[in-house]
Write a protein that holds these residues in place. Structure first.
Motif, PDB file in Angstrom:
ATOM      1  N   SER A 167       0.805  -1.217   0.000  1.00 53.59           N
ATOM      2  CA  SER A 167       0.000   0.000   0.000  1.00 53.59           C
ATOM      3  C   SER A 167       0.839   1.269   0.000  1.00 53.59           C
ATOM      4  CB  SER A 167      -0.947  -0.009   1.198  1.00 53.59           C
ATOM      5  OG  SER A 167      -1.885  -1.058   1.076  1.00 53.59           O
ATOM      6  N   TYR A 168       2.010   1.258   0.637  1.00 51.72           N
ATOM      7  CA  TYR A 168       2.862   2.447   0.613  1.00 51.72           C
ATOM      8  C   TYR A 168       3.263   2.790  -0.813  1.00 51.72           C
ATOM      9  CZ  TYR A 168       7.014   5.389   0.944  1.00 51.72           C
ATOM     10  OH  TYR A 168       7.923   6.404   0.763  1.00 51.72           O
TER      11      TYR A 168
ATOM     12  N   PRO B 271       1.025 -17.870 -10.703  1.00 55.00           N
ATOM     13  CA  PRO B 271       1.406 -17.163 -11.930  1.00 55.00           C
ATOM     14  C   PRO B 271       1.590 -15.667 -11.684  1.00 55.00           C
ATOM     15  CG  PRO B 271      -0.499 -18.587 -12.293  1.00 55.00           C
ATOM     16  CD  PRO B 271      -0.278 -18.533 -10.816  1.00 55.00           C
ATOM     17  N   VAL B 272       2.298 -15.002 -12.611  1.00 54.31           N
ATOM     18  CA  VAL B 272       2.473 -13.555 -12.522  1.00 54.31           C
ATOM     19  C   VAL B 272       1.099 -12.883 -12.541  1.00 54.31           C
ATOM     20  CG1 VAL B 272       3.394 -11.522 -13.679  1.00 54.31           C
ATOM     21  CG2 VAL B 272       4.740 -13.628 -13.613  1.00 54.31           C
ATOM     22  N   GLN B 273       0.892 -11.961 -11.613  1.00 56.62           N
ATOM     23  CA  GLN B 273      -0.404 -11.288 -11.477  1.00 56.62           C
ATOM     24  C   GLN B 273      -0.369  -9.912 -12.151  1.00 56.62           C
ATOM     25  OE1 GLN B 273      -3.146 -12.934  -9.664  1.00 56.62           O
ATOM     26  NE2 GLN B 273      -1.644 -14.483 -10.262  1.00 56.62           N
ATOM     27  N   ASP B 274      -1.511  -9.567 -12.770  1.00 55.69           N
ATOM     28  CA  ASP B 274      -1.591  -8.234 -13.344  1.00 55.69           C
ATOM     29  C   ASP B 274      -2.474  -7.362 -12.489  1.00 55.69           C
ATOM     30  OD1 ASP B 274      -4.323  -8.585 -14.180  1.00 55.69           O
ATOM     31  OD2 ASP B 274      -3.600  -9.777 -15.848  1.00 55.69           O
ATOM     32  N   GLY B 275      -2.458  -6.108 -12.771  1.00 53.91           N
ATOM     33  CA  GLY B 275      -3.204  -5.105 -12.001  1.00 53.91           C
ATOM     34  C   GLY B 275      -2.485  -3.760 -12.120  1.00 53.91           C
ATOM     35  N   PHE B 276      -1.320  -3.520 -11.492  1.00 51.89           N
ATOM     36  CA  PHE B 276      -0.946  -4.183 -10.250  1.00 51.89           C
ATOM     37  C   PHE B 276      -0.492  -3.071  -9.337  1.00 51.89           C
ATOM     38  CE2 PHE B 276       1.321  -6.463  -7.039  1.00 51.89           C
ATOM     39  CZ  PHE B 276       0.585  -7.612  -6.898  1.00 51.89           C
ATOM     40  N   GLY B 277      -1.151  -2.923  -8.196  1.00 49.69           N
ATOM     41  CA  GLY B 277      -1.007  -1.785  -7.295  1.00 49.69           C
ATOM     42  C   GLY B 277       0.352  -1.141  -7.196  1.00 49.69           C
ATOM     43  N   TRP B 278       1.357  -1.866  -6.699  1.00 51.14           N
ATOM     44  CA  TRP B 278       2.622  -1.184  -6.419  1.00 51.14           C
ATOM     45  C   TRP B 278       3.417  -0.894  -7.674  1.00 51.14           C
ATOM     46  CZ3 TRP B 278       5.234  -5.060  -2.518  1.00 51.14           C
ATOM     47  CH2 TRP B 278       5.623  -6.247  -3.166  1.00 51.14           C
ATOM     48  N   SER B 279       3.248  -1.693  -8.722  1.00 55.80           N
ATOM     49  CA  SER B 279       3.900  -1.376  -9.995  1.00 55.80           C
ATOM     50  C   SER B 279       3.314  -0.086 -10.575  1.00 55.80           C
ATOM     51  CB  SER B 279       3.735  -2.526 -10.983  1.00 55.80           C
ATOM     52  OG  SER B 279       4.398  -3.686 -10.517  1.00 55.80           O
ATOM     53  N   ASN B 280       1.992   0.055 -10.475  1.00 56.21           N
ATOM     54  CA  ASN B 280       1.330   1.264 -10.947  1.00 56.21           C
ATOM     55  C   ASN B 280       1.840   2.487 -10.191  1.00 56.21           C
ATOM     56  OD1 ASN B 280      -0.204  -0.602 -12.348  1.00 56.21           O
ATOM     57  ND2 ASN B 280      -2.012  -0.366 -11.078  1.00 56.21           N
ATOM     58  N   GLY B 281       1.881   2.362  -8.850  1.00 53.99           N
ATOM     59  CA  GLY B 281       2.268   3.492  -8.025  1.00 53.99           C
ATOM     60  C   GLY B 281       3.689   3.943  -8.259  1.00 53.99           C
TER      61      GLY B 281
END
Length: 532
Positions: free
Chosen positions: A165-166, A510-520
């Motif tokens: 979350s940080y 498996p590798v997950q997409d989204g992805f909160g901390w990569s986006n941030g």
């Protein structure tokens, strides 16, 4: 290293093979009693044999699927029905589960990427997709309800995650989403008040552990925008967070929970209070421990490796190669103790009037710096390493944990210069910085790079004037993120930084997409680059 003999005596007194007795009082098969009298029960205790059969017989490919299911009727009724029906010759376990449970959703699975959008525009458009509104209490769910909206990482990660979350908030700040940041801080303060700490995530099966303690840095991030009143608003929660990590600090010889007595005072380790398989990875843990007859100590080390966030890495392996030799609880990690130094720094801002607390915090901060420099500093290589308190020596496993003291300004300029050179010569790759120098097949080892560690490395280097190297890492990581987005329309959990034509791999899923901390981190680094 003149303290090693004394350290050896302290370590030898403590148990090397079994978890300390106080630490095993709370296990994940028992009911957890919370500070306010609330209770949460875990699924293995509620469902008994049904839980074990579903997980070990691999009804679902991902062990996390079942623990995230929602029961259609009371658990007690489902358990009785299973006991009555399971001996039938034509009994179908999966059919029984589907009849009694609702399957969980996969976050962002149906999201359609608009390829006309830039990578930054795509990330901003994902915030609403990854946002969960406040939760309603559901007796048939493992979800711990939160009162305010929050961001989830995406994919199989359907709940809030602590240290993720940080780094997600870094991007929210760039997007001007300060209300959402405050909402998430309210949720974490709520968890501290009701659970007694911030769990790994807001699920009952995560309640025996936390994650790298970034709450203080979240508070500091919001304070940059809202002012010092934020420190006052969250100071009680921060104090309780600190008390959780320092529970057991009165020990003089035996490690208790997260605390290890050293010649330089209390240092901290990762420590999950459970001594059985993780519910969300039940089959994986059970099979691994049975394979080597590992026992409760190994379960504790697997769980504690999960608390570290680096699940899993050669950092935690006795032989530096195989998870079969995992010894997480034997290790005093560089990153954790730097993070607690950071928490102590923030607490000083929160309680300027408390002279006694100021004295305690400043003494602990001085001890942490001295410990890192006397026990964790590898002078021959010029970088920090984790310390094995049982073997009273450094682990010999270089990792990006070495950058955390730079992030918190704990190192000398000479040390920072040496670390910068070491990173440039060993960790810098075409797509950013690699996590460790070993390719073990674990996801927190080479060839993978992770958004949070890029950020900690870049900011740490900037703190000591190594702008050129920091900018190189930032540009390479952003370029890799944009390349993967152009090819797939996605931001993912981790990236292969050594070969940018290949996907990242390793791990239990498996590798997950989204992805909160990569986006941030992408938005925050893009903003850094644009300002130069």
């Amino acid at each position: 290293m003149r303290y090693y003999l004394l350290f050896f005596l302290l370590a030898f007194i403590s148990c090397k093979t079994e978890p300390d007795k106080k630490a095993v009082e709370i296990v994940n098969t028992t009911q957890e009693t919370l500070e306010k009298g609330e209770t949460h029960q875990t699924l293995d205790g509620l469902l008994g044999q049904l839980f074990e059969d579903v997980q070990l017989e691999q009804v679902f490919p991902d062990s996390k699927t079942f623990v995230d299911c929602i029961a259609k009727r009371p658990y007690s009724e489902i358990k009785i029905a299973y006991e009555q029906e399971s001996d039938s010759a034509n009994f179908d376990l999966k059919a029984f589960v589907l009849e009694n449970f609702e399957l969980p959703e996969t976050i962002s699975l149906d999201f359609k990427t608009d390829k006309s959008k830039s990578a930054a525009e795509h990330v901003v458009s994902l915030w609403p997709v990854l946002t969960r509104v406040s939760d309603a209490k559901n007796e048939g769910s493992t979800l711990i309800p939160l009162p305010e909206p929050y961001i989830v990482p995406g994919g199989r990660f359907r709940e809030v995650y602590y240290w993720d979350s940080y780094f997600t908030m870094l991007g929210l700040a760039e997007s001007g989403e300060f209300e959402l940041i405050d909402d998430m801080l309210e949720n974490f303060a709520h968890l501290i008040e009701t659970v007694g700490h911030i769990p790994n995530g807001n699920r009952t099966y995560y309640i025996t552990r936390s994650q790298p303690p970034f709450f203080s840095q979240m508070v500091a991030l919001l304070a940059e925008s809202r002012g010092d009143s934020i420190y006052t608003k969250y100071r009680v929660a921060l104090r309780k967070e600190y008390d959780f990590w320092m529970d057991g600090k009165e020990t003089t010889n035996t490690p208790v929970y997260h605390c290890v007595a050293t010649p330089l005072g209390i240092m901290n380790r990762y420590f999950d209070r459970g001594t059985s398989p993780r519910e969300e990875s039940y089959r994986e843990d059970y099979n691994q421990v049975q394979k080597v007859n590992g026992g409760e100590k190994m379960y504790s080390d697997l769980r504690s490796g999960a608390e570290s966030g680096w699940d899993y890495s050669s950092r935690w392996f006795a032989n530096g190669k195989s998870i079969e030799t995992i010894i997480t609880t034997d290790i005093i990690p560089v990153d954790l103790n730097a993070l607690l130094y950071g928490l102590e720094t923030v607490l000083l801002k929160c309680y300027p009037e408390d002279i006694e607390l100021k004295k305690i915090l400043e003494e602990s901060m001085a001890n942490r710096k001295k410990f890192l420099n006397e026990f964790c500093w590898n002078a021959s290589e010029g970088m920090y390493e984790d310390f094995n308190w049982v073997k009273e020596k450094q682990t010999g496993e270089p990792s990006l944990a070495m950058t955390f003291p730079l992030f918190f300004n704990m190192a000398s300029q000479e040390q920072a210069d040496s670390i910068a050179e070491y990173i440039k010569n060993n960790f810098l790759k075409p797509g950013g910085v690699v996590t460790t120098l070993k390719n073990t097949g674990e996801q927190w080892d080479a060839p993978n790079g992770w958004a949070p560690l890029q950020w900690m490395t870049i900011v740490g280097l900037e703190n000591y004037g190594h702008e050129e190297l920091a900018n190189t890492i930032a540009q390479r990581w952003v370029k890799l993120n944009e390349k993967v987005y152009a090819n797939t329309g996605k931001f993912v959990e981790k990236y292969n930084v050594e070969d940018m034509s290949l996907d990242a791999g390793g791990g239990e899923y498996p590798v997950q997409d989204g992805f909160g901390w990569s986006n941030g981190v992408y938005l925050a680094l893009k903003a850094k680059i644009n300002k130069k």
